[in-house]
Design a protein around this motif. Structure first.
Motif, mmCIF file in Angstrom:
data_model
loop_
_atom_site.group_PDB
_atom_site.id
_atom_site.type_symbol
_atom_site.label_atom_id
_atom_site.label_comp_id
_atom_site.label_asym_id
_atom_site.label_seq_id
_atom_site.Cartn_x
_atom_site.Cartn_y
_atom_site.Cartn_z
ATOM 1 N N UNK A 82 -16.422 4.614 14.161
ATOM 2 C CA UNK A 82 -16.632 4.902 12.742
ATOM 3 C C UNK A 82 -15.295 4.948 12.012
ATOM 4 N N UNK A 83 -14.306 5.621 12.596
ATOM 5 C CA UNK A 83 -12.989 5.743 11.960
ATOM 6 C C UNK A 83 -12.322 4.375 11.810
ATOM 7 N N UNK A 84 -12.434 3.532 12.828
ATOM 8 C CA UNK A 84 -11.822 2.198 12.770
ATOM 9 C C UNK A 84 -12.423 1.381 11.628
ATOM 10 N N UNK A 85 -13.741 1.395 11.524
ATOM 11 C CA UNK A 85 -14.418 0.651 10.458
ATOM 12 C C UNK A 85 -14.080 1.254 9.091
ATOM 13 N N UNK A 86 -14.084 2.576 8.998
ATOM 14 C CA UNK A 86 -13.796 3.244 7.721
ATOM 15 C C UNK A 86 -12.373 2.943 7.249
ATOM 16 N N UNK A 87 -11.406 2.995 8.154
ATOM 17 C CA UNK A 87 -10.019 2.715 7.774
ATOM 18 C C UNK A 87 -9.889 1.281 7.277
ATOM 19 N N UNK A 88 -10.499 0.328 7.969
ATOM 20 C CA UNK A 88 -10.411 -1.066 7.532
ATOM 21 C C UNK A 88 -11.065 -1.266 6.163
ATOM 22 N N UNK A 89 -12.204 -0.664 5.949
ATOM 23 C CA UNK A 89 -12.881 -0.816 4.646
ATOM 24 C C UNK A 89 -12.079 -0.162 3.531
ATOM 25 N N UNK A 90 -11.530 1.026 3.808
ATOM 26 C CA UNK A 90 -10.690 1.683 2.800
ATOM 27 C C UNK A 90 -9.446 0.848 2.506
ATOM 28 N N UNK A 91 -8.897 0.211 3.526
ATOM 29 C CA UNK A 91 -7.766 -0.688 3.304
ATOM 30 C C UNK A 91 -8.132 -1.767 2.292
ATOM 31 N N UNK A 92 -9.267 -2.426 2.507
ATOM 32 C CA UNK A 92 -9.683 -3.486 1.592
ATOM 33 C C UNK A 92 -9.814 -2.961 0.164
ATOM 34 N N UNK A 93 -10.440 -1.798 0.003
ATOM 35 C CA UNK A 93 -10.606 -1.213 -1.330
ATOM 36 C C UNK A 93 -9.240 -0.959 -1.959
ATOM 37 N N UNK A 94 -8.345 -0.312 -1.208
ATOM 38 C CA UNK A 94 -7.020 0.019 -1.738
ATOM 39 C C UNK A 94 -6.186 -1.228 -2.009
ATOM 40 N N UNK A 95 -6.292 -2.229 -1.134
ATOM 41 C CA UNK A 95 -5.505 -3.446 -1.304
ATOM 42 C C UNK A 95 -5.967 -4.277 -2.498
ATOM 43 N N UNK A 96 -7.189 -4.056 -2.950
ATOM 44 C CA UNK A 96 -7.658 -4.683 -4.195
ATOM 45 C C UNK A 96 -7.345 -3.797 -5.394
ATOM 46 N N UNK A 97 -7.634 -2.518 -5.253
ATOM 47 C CA UNK A 97 -7.501 -1.585 -6.361
ATOM 48 C C UNK A 97 -6.046 -1.387 -6.790
ATOM 49 N N UNK A 98 -5.146 -1.213 -5.837
ATOM 50 C CA UNK A 98 -3.756 -0.888 -6.169
ATOM 51 C C UNK A 98 -3.090 -1.969 -7.021
ATOM 52 N N UNK A 99 -3.154 -3.249 -6.645
ATOM 53 C CA UNK A 99 -2.515 -4.248 -7.505
ATOM 54 C C UNK A 99 -3.208 -4.383 -8.866
ATOM 55 N N UNK A 100 -4.521 -4.146 -8.912
ATOM 56 C CA UNK A 100 -5.215 -4.218 -10.199
ATOM 57 C C UNK A 100 -4.781 -3.076 -11.121
ATOM 58 N N UNK A 101 -4.579 -1.889 -10.557
ATOM 59 C CA UNK A 101 -4.065 -0.770 -11.354
ATOM 60 C C UNK A 101 -2.649 -1.099 -11.829
ATOM 61 N N UNK A 102 -1.829 -1.621 -10.932
ATOM 62 C CA UNK A 102 -0.462 -1.997 -11.307
ATOM 63 C C UNK A 102 -0.441 -3.069 -12.379
ATOM 64 N N UNK A 103 -1.319 -4.045 -12.264
ATOM 65 C CA UNK A 103 -1.400 -5.121 -13.260
ATOM 66 C C UNK A 103 -1.841 -4.547 -14.608
ATOM 67 N N UNK A 104 -2.731 -3.565 -14.566
ATOM 68 C CA UNK A 104 -3.155 -2.895 -15.805
ATOM 69 C C UNK A 104 -1.981 -2.163 -16.440
ATOM 70 N N UNK A 105 -1.186 -1.470 -15.620
ATOM 71 C CA UNK A 105 0.013 -0.804 -16.138
ATOM 72 C C UNK A 105 0.967 -1.812 -16.761
ATOM 73 N N UNK A 106 1.175 -2.926 -16.083
ATOM 74 C CA UNK A 106 2.029 -3.988 -16.612
ATOM 75 C C UNK A 106 1.491 -4.484 -17.950
ATOM 76 N N UNK A 107 0.184 -4.660 -18.013
ATOM 77 C CA UNK A 107 -0.439 -5.200 -19.224
ATOM 78 C C UNK A 107 -0.298 -4.263 -20.412
ATOM 79 N N UNK A 108 -0.159 -2.975 -20.155
ATOM 80 C CA UNK A 108 0.019 -1.994 -21.227
ATOM 81 C C UNK A 108 1.493 -1.752 -21.551
ATOM 82 N N UNK A 109 2.382 -2.317 -20.761
ATOM 83 C CA UNK A 109 3.820 -2.113 -20.967
ATOM 84 C C UNK A 109 4.316 -2.958 -22.132
ATOM 85 N N UNK A 110 5.209 -2.400 -22.941
ATOM 86 C CA UNK A 110 5.769 -3.194 -24.048
ATOM 87 C C UNK A 110 6.823 -4.199 -23.573
#
Length: 192
Positions: A82-110
Motif C-alpha cells: 500500500x505504501x509503495x503504491x501510495x508514494x508513487x501516486x503521490x509523486x505523480x500528483x506532486x510532479x504535476x501540481x508543483x510545476x503548475x503552481x510555479x507556472x501560475x506564480x510566474x504568470x502573476x509575476x510582473x
C-alpha cells in the motif's frame, strides 16, 4: 501493456525519464533554496527547470499508459505494498501540481523571464486572480508541495536502499542504469 514475465527491470525510456526527473528535482531544490529576487538568473533557471519537470512528468504519464511498470516484488507485507503504491501516486500528483503552481506564480509575476534565456515563457490566463493574496496563497502551496516532494523523495530513495542493501533483492537494479548495475551489485556483495 503487461510487463513481460522475463524482464528484469524497467525499459531504457522509463529509466531515462526517471533519472532525468531525479536530476531536475535535485537542481530545483538547490535553486529553490538559494535563489532570491536579487538573483534573477537563478529564478530563470528554476522556472525553466520547473517547466522541464512538467514536460518530463507528462512524458512519463504518456509512457506509463502504454508500458506497465513491473509488478511489486513478492513478499511485501500488505502495508508495504500500500505504501509503495501510495508514494508513487503521490509523486505523480506532486510532479504535476508543483510545476503548475510555479507556472501560475510566474504568470502573476510582473517580471517576465525567458525559458533558459531563449524565448518567452507563455503566461497562464489567470485574469482576475492577480491579487497579492493569490500570489501569497500560491507561494505557500508551492512551499508545501516542495516539502511533500522532499519527503516522498527520501521515502522512495530510502526504500530503494533498504531493498538493495538490507533485503538484498533486485528492486533498485530494476531502475538502475545498465552501466551502474554491476557496481551496485558489487557494493551490495553476494546475494541472500
Amino acid at each position: 501493456m503487461p510487463f513481460p514475465e522475463n524482464a528484469t527491470g524497467y525499459d531504457p525510456v522509463w529509466k531515462t525519464i526517471h533519472w532525468l526527473t531525479v536530476a531536475v528535482i535535485l537542481a530545483l531544490f538547490v535553486l529553490g533554496g538559494t535563489m532570491s529576487r536579487n538573483t534573477p538568473h537563478l529564478v530563470m533557471w528554476h522556472e525553466s527547470l520547473g517547466l522541464c519537470l512538467l514536460l518530463l512528468t507528462l512524458a512519463r504519464l504518456v509512457w506509463r499508459f502504454g508500458h506497465a511498470a513491473p509488478p511489486l516484488p513478492g513478499g511485501l507485507r500488505p502495508w508495504e505494498a500500500f505504501a509503495a503504491v501510495a508514494v508513487h501516486r503521490l509523486f505523480y500528483v506532486c510532479l504535476l501540481l508543483q510545476p503548475l503552481i510555479g507556472w501560475s506564480l510566474y504568470s502573476l509575476s510582473p517580471v517576465p523571464r525567458p525559458f533558459f534565456g531563449l524565448f518567452p515563457i507563455p503566461r497562464l490566463p489567470l485574469g482576475g486572480l492577480a491579487g497579492a493574496g493569490t500570489r501569497e496563497m500560491l507561494a505557500g502551496a508551492h512551499g508545501t508541495v516542495a516539502a511533500l516532494l522532499a519527503l516522498l523523495f527520501f521515502l522512495h530513495a530510502g526504500a530503494a536502499v533498504k531493498h538493495h542493501f538490507v533485503l538484498r533483492d533486485d528492486v533498485l537494479l530494476r531502475m538502475a542504469p545498465a552501466g551502474l548495475a554491476p557496481l551496485l551489485t558489487r557494493l551490495r556483495g553476494r546475494g541472500r
